[in-house]
Enzyme design. Structure first.
Site, PDB file in Angstrom:
ATOM      1  CG  ASP A  20      -1.872   1.035   1.187  1.00  0.00           C
ATOM      2  OD1 ASP A  20      -2.415   1.368   0.133  1.00  0.00           O
ATOM      3  OD2 ASP A  20      -2.303   1.456   2.339  1.00  0.00           O
ATOM      4  CG  ASP A  76       0.642   7.597  -3.188  1.00  0.00           C
ATOM      5  OD1 ASP A  76       0.480   8.427  -4.045  1.00  0.00           O
ATOM      6  OD2 ASP A  76       0.597   7.640  -1.917  1.00  0.00           O
ATOM      7  N   GLY A 127      -8.359   8.134   7.393  1.00  0.00           N
ATOM      8  CA  GLY A 127      -8.576   8.585   8.810  1.00  0.00           C
ATOM      9  C   GLY A 127     -10.010   8.828   9.182  1.00  0.00           C
ATOM     10  N   GLY A 155      -9.737   5.368   2.309  1.00  0.00           N
ATOM     11  CA  GLY A 155     -10.617   5.929   3.334  1.00  0.00           C
ATOM     12  C   GLY A 155     -11.880   5.504   3.342  1.00  0.00           C
ATOM     13  CG  ASN A 186      -6.955   0.728   0.254  1.00  0.00           C
ATOM     14  OD1 ASN A 186      -7.365   0.057  -0.320  1.00  0.00           O
ATOM     15  ND2 ASN A 186      -5.959   1.329   0.279  1.00  0.00           N
TER      16      ASN A 186
END
Length: 923
Positions: free
Chosen positions: A717, A739, A816, A848, A869
């Protein structure tokens, strides 16, 4: 070891005394050989002529004959190093002192080896002692063969012409006439289908002869009844695996004579006519002419022996009667290759007429040997071939030239015509002749998908016994491509060849037990012989060593209880022994090839592992990357578990949960929830967790995924560091995320594209991110002002250029905890992005997912999201249990695991993946 066993009377230690004397003689003979050659060179005698003269004189010795060629070729590859004789002669001198015997010659020889070692040659072959004399005398013993007219000390003359040189492949092929305009395959097939042509019975001296055929039976036993059964099926061809190349010449002759007798008896009972082909090595190694003589003693004299070693898959061509071996864009005369230096089957001639004379020791004179030229094949066609074959005197030998597969097809059609006129032939050929003679057309290499090989929990087993340099290069390439995802077990050849019975058993037991555990864990495993070549004092000794090593490999594989996903055997002797002795196969079907020249068998019902794909990889075939290519295509990763999981989700209109894990409890929670729910899932590791848990965390995830009863992928990830991502690919991740969303668009695109190419070359699934999510994950925070929604126009370009498999987007989602007023997702933007990803056959990913309501998740799935995710909610469940008092550490771990599992199971239900694999989950 020698076939002769000597019993030394006198008690313990007398055998060692004999060895001390042997080493004294060996060391002195090597040093004196170097001294003698240096003296001759200093006196102006051509070193090669000197060598040829001395080996026929009374002054020769075994060590002179064996070591001087190393000096002449300046080839100091360490078969026995200088340092060994520094040690051994030191032991000899110590024994002399103990016995009060002055060993002047041994001391002088010892001093020469010491000088060679101190001169920098310690780890070179012991023949390098000559370098001391070369330095002192200012001469060189090394001498190219072309500089000498070799005098061959035999009862016949080698006519190797000086004009046979290495030549450009393109240049030589360009001088040949155009190919025969008609395709003779239909003519051959017509003869085969009408059963006019004789049945081709191929006696294969190792299993690699099946490398050009498909749909053909291989027998590994040869009773009259089993051969008769094949004849009654009215096949065009069948193989009988003799593995005679692994035997001594006398034993091979006895075996082949026995098989030929059974073939003749079975054919009589079945009332079928046949032609025997002795399929041999395309680089001319094997028991010639002994095996042909053995067959002829049974079936009687034939009109001609047909010699046809042409094999384009391995780069072997016969042009103007000269047999060549391709080395990239060059054609090297076979007599100048490494194959011609074979310890058992070596030869000098590249011209096949002269090769026949050489191998038959003058029984056939090269001037009397016939050949079918390429001009005849390409200008005259099958009818002219038939006429030339019919004109041959009985008992002839005929060489077949060929530079293309059509050349062999033309010859085969002409040969069938000659057989229909009553002519009988006995053939010694490479594999290409067999497929041409029965009119088989090309079949593309097979993959696991072609064969319907299912996803398998167990690892693949690769066994490497071949010692040819090509194999060593292929093994090195395999190790370079899979440094971490394949486990390597090395069999010590010195321990097996000359060690004690106890050390041999210990070696076999250790490797078989380790392989069992690794394969059961789903890890592809290589068992290979140590690469330092161990040789004996003569041909018989070398065959004995080969036999011991092969029997050890057989015993190891016999003791492995796990059913491998596939078995790849590298080397002819290795593949034969593993099939017949380790796998107990008496029959197999040749399915096709894994690569050109690399056959795949399906083992018969009577074998230990019925139906198992068995890849028979010849020692001298393929590019340096060939083994790695097959292993990559046959690995579990080649089945693209991550892609398959998401494809199933797309077809079923649901999504899959990807859960970040940090320890064994987290891994177990995901696997347990997925199993209970009958759902696929993804274990994902963030780079910060990877740096903490290292390879152990990855190995735990991979092992758990492979042994789960439901589809589980392992995903990296948010990989931001290029080297870290490449290392993750080597570690065995099924899927990685690149990423680079923090970079400007063009830079993100270019870096992602570069890494994606590397990942796809290894069959690894790739996810990338476009847009920028705010929030915190694993200690990394992105402020709200840095957040950037995904631009549909950029997404279209990004997917078109990078070819990534999945795209994580930003539509207002965060990492988060969401704000108190909840998430504000832009579904109109999500709809556009879903259409774009669908157009590029890519999958839509949303990070998220913690905190999103079931209704919001369902809306996202409706617009094409296939992967969510989840991290924060699972982490929170874990941390919360730690704050509650517990009696014991095990209680804490158990409660934490239960808490995480509850959250994960609920997510799987919401994503719609629950129940999709219930049948598998309860197997």
């Amino acid at each position: 070891m020698s076939e002769t066993l000597y019993v030394i009377d006198g008690g313990a230690g007398k055998g060692s005394a004999v060895k001390v004397v042997n080493q004294l003689l060996a060391g002195v003979h090597i040093a004196s050989a170097g001294e003698a050659m240096a003296l001759g060179a200093r006196m102006g005698v051509n070193p090669r002529l000197l060598y040829q003269s001395i080996i026929n004189s009374s002054g020769s010795s075994w060590m002179f004959v064996n070591r001087v060629p190393h000096m002449l070729d300046a080839d100091y590859t360490p078969l026995s190093a200088v340092n060994i004789f520094v040690k051994d002669l030191g032991i000899v001198l110590a024994q002399g002192r103990n016995c009060r015997v002055h060993l002047h010659l041994a001391a002088t020889a010892h001093q020469q080896f010491l000088s060679a070692a101190s001169g920098g040659f310690a780890f070179e072959d012991d023949a390098a002692v000559v370098k001391i004399y070369e330095k002192l005398a200012g001469i060189s013993v090394a001498c190219e063969e072309k500089d000498s007219q070799i005098i061959t000390p035999a009862a016949f003359t080698s006519h190797e012409p000086s004009n046979i040189k290495i030549i450009s492949k393109q240049e030589l092929l360009g001088t040949l006439p155009p190919q025969w305009p008609e395709d003779p395959v239909d003519q051959i097939r017509s003869s085969e289908d009408s059963k006019q042509a004789r049945v081709l019975v191929v006696l294969d001296d190792d299993p690699t002869g099946t490398q050009t055929v498909h749909g053909i039976t291989v027998l590994t036993e040869w009773t009259v009844e089993s051969i008769k059964e094949e004849f009654l099926k009215q096949p065009s061809c069948f193989f009988i695996l003799t593995n005679s190349r692994a035997l001594s010449s006398d034993k091979a002759s006895v075996l082949v004579r026995s098989i030929a007798s059974n073939v003749k008896a079975a054919a009589t009972l079945a009332e079928r006519s046949f032609t025997i082909v002795l399929r041999g090595d395309s680089t001319l190694r094997g028991h010639f002419p002994e095996e042909l003589d053995a067959v002829a003693s049974v079936i009687g004299e034939t009109d001609a022996w047909i010699i046809c070693p042409f094999f384009p898959q391995g780069g072997r061509y016969t042009i103007h009667d000269v047999h060549y071996v391709a080395d990239e864009d060059k054609l090297v005369p076979a007599g100048e290759t490494e194959f011609a230096k074979d310890a058992v089957f070596g030869y000098k001639a590249s011209n096949l007429k002269q090769w026949v004379e050489e191998k038959t020791k003058g029984r056939f004179n090269s001037k009397d040997i016939a050949s079918i030229s390429i001009d005849t094949l390409r200008n005259g066609g099958p009818e002219t071939v038939c006429k030339e074959l019919c004109r041959l005197p009985k008992g002839s030998v005929c060489i077949v030239n060929a530079a293309s597969e059509k050349d062999i097809s033309v010859f085969s059609a002409g040969m069938i015509q000659a057989e229909l006129k009553g002519r009988r032939f006995l053939c010694r050929t490479a594999a290409t002749f067999v497929s041409a003679r029965i009119g088989l057309k090309y079949k593309a290499p097979l993959t696991p998908t072609n064969l319907g090989v299912p996803t398998c929990k167990n690892g693949g087993l690769i066994v490497v016994g071949s010692y040819v340099p090509k194999t060593t290069k292929q093994v090195e390439a395999l190790r370079a491509q899979f440094p971490n995802s394949i486990h390597w077990l090395e069999l010590s050849v010195p321990n097996i060849a000359s060690g004690s019975i106890i050390s041999r058993e210990s070696e076999i037991n250790h490797i078989s037990r380790a392989a069992d555990a690794l394969l059961a864990a789903g890890i592809d495993t290589v068992i290979m012989t140590s690469r330092t070549l161990v040789t004996g004092k003569d041909d018989s000794d070398n065959l004995e060593i080969n036999s011991k090593v092969s029997s050890a490999l057989v015993e190891i594989v016999k003791r492995i209880q796990v059913y491998p996903r596939y078995l790849l055997a590298k080397g002819g002797i290795t593949s034969s022994d593993l099939a017949t002795k380790a796998m107990k196969a008496s029959k197999a079907e040749v399915l096709g090839q894994a690569l050109p020249g690399v056959p795949i068998w399906r083992l018969g019902a009577e074998s230990r592992h019925p139906g198992m794909p068995y890849i028979v990889f010849p020692g001298n075939v393929g590019s340096s990357s060939a083994i790695a290519e097959i292993v990559a295509s046959w690995s579990c990763k080649s089945l693209q578990i991550a892609k398959n999981i998401l494809l199933e989700a797309a077809n079923g209109h649901y999504a899959v949960g990807a859960f970040n894990v940090y320890n064994l409890e987290g891994i177990s929670s995901v696997i347990s929830a997925a199993k209970d729910e009958g759902s696929p899932a993804i274990l994902q590791i963030h780079p910060t967790a990877l740096r903490h848990g290292k390879g152990a965390l990855v190995a735990a995830c991979i092992s758990a995924a492979k042994t789960a009863n439901v589809p589980i992928a392992v995903h990296l990830d948010h990989g931001t560091d290029e080297q870290e991502i490449l290392d993750a690919i080597d570690m065995g991740f099924d899927s990685i995320m690149i990423d680079c969303s923090h970079l400007p668009f063009k830079e993100n695109l270019e870096r992602t594209k570069r890494i994606t190419i590397a990942a796809h070359s290894r069959n690894v699934f790739v996810e990338a991110e476009l847009g920028r999510l705010s929030g915190t994950e694993d200690g990394l925070t992105v402020e709200e002002y840095e957040e950037k929604l995904t631009d549909p126009i950029q997404a279209d370009e990004f997917l078109r250029e990078t070819k990534v498999d999945a795209l994580a987007v930003c539509i207002g989602n965060v990492h988060g905890i969401y704000p108190k007023d909840g998430p504000k997702l832009k579904f109109d933007l999500l709809q556009k992005l879903g259409e774009i990803t669908s157009k590029h056959n890519s999958f839509l990913v949303l990070h998220g997912a913690s905190g999103l309501s079931p209704d919001v998740i369902k809306e996202c799935i409706k617009h094409g999201v296939r992967k969510f995710n989840v991290n924060t909610e699972v982490r929170s469940a874990y941390v919360t249990t730690l704050r509650e008092p517990k009696k014991d550490l095990l209680d804490i771990m158990s409660c934490a695991q239960d808490a995480m599992k509850t959250v994960i199971a609920e997510k799987l239900k919401v994503f719609g993946s629950s129940g999709k694999f219930l049948n598998q989950a309860h197997v």
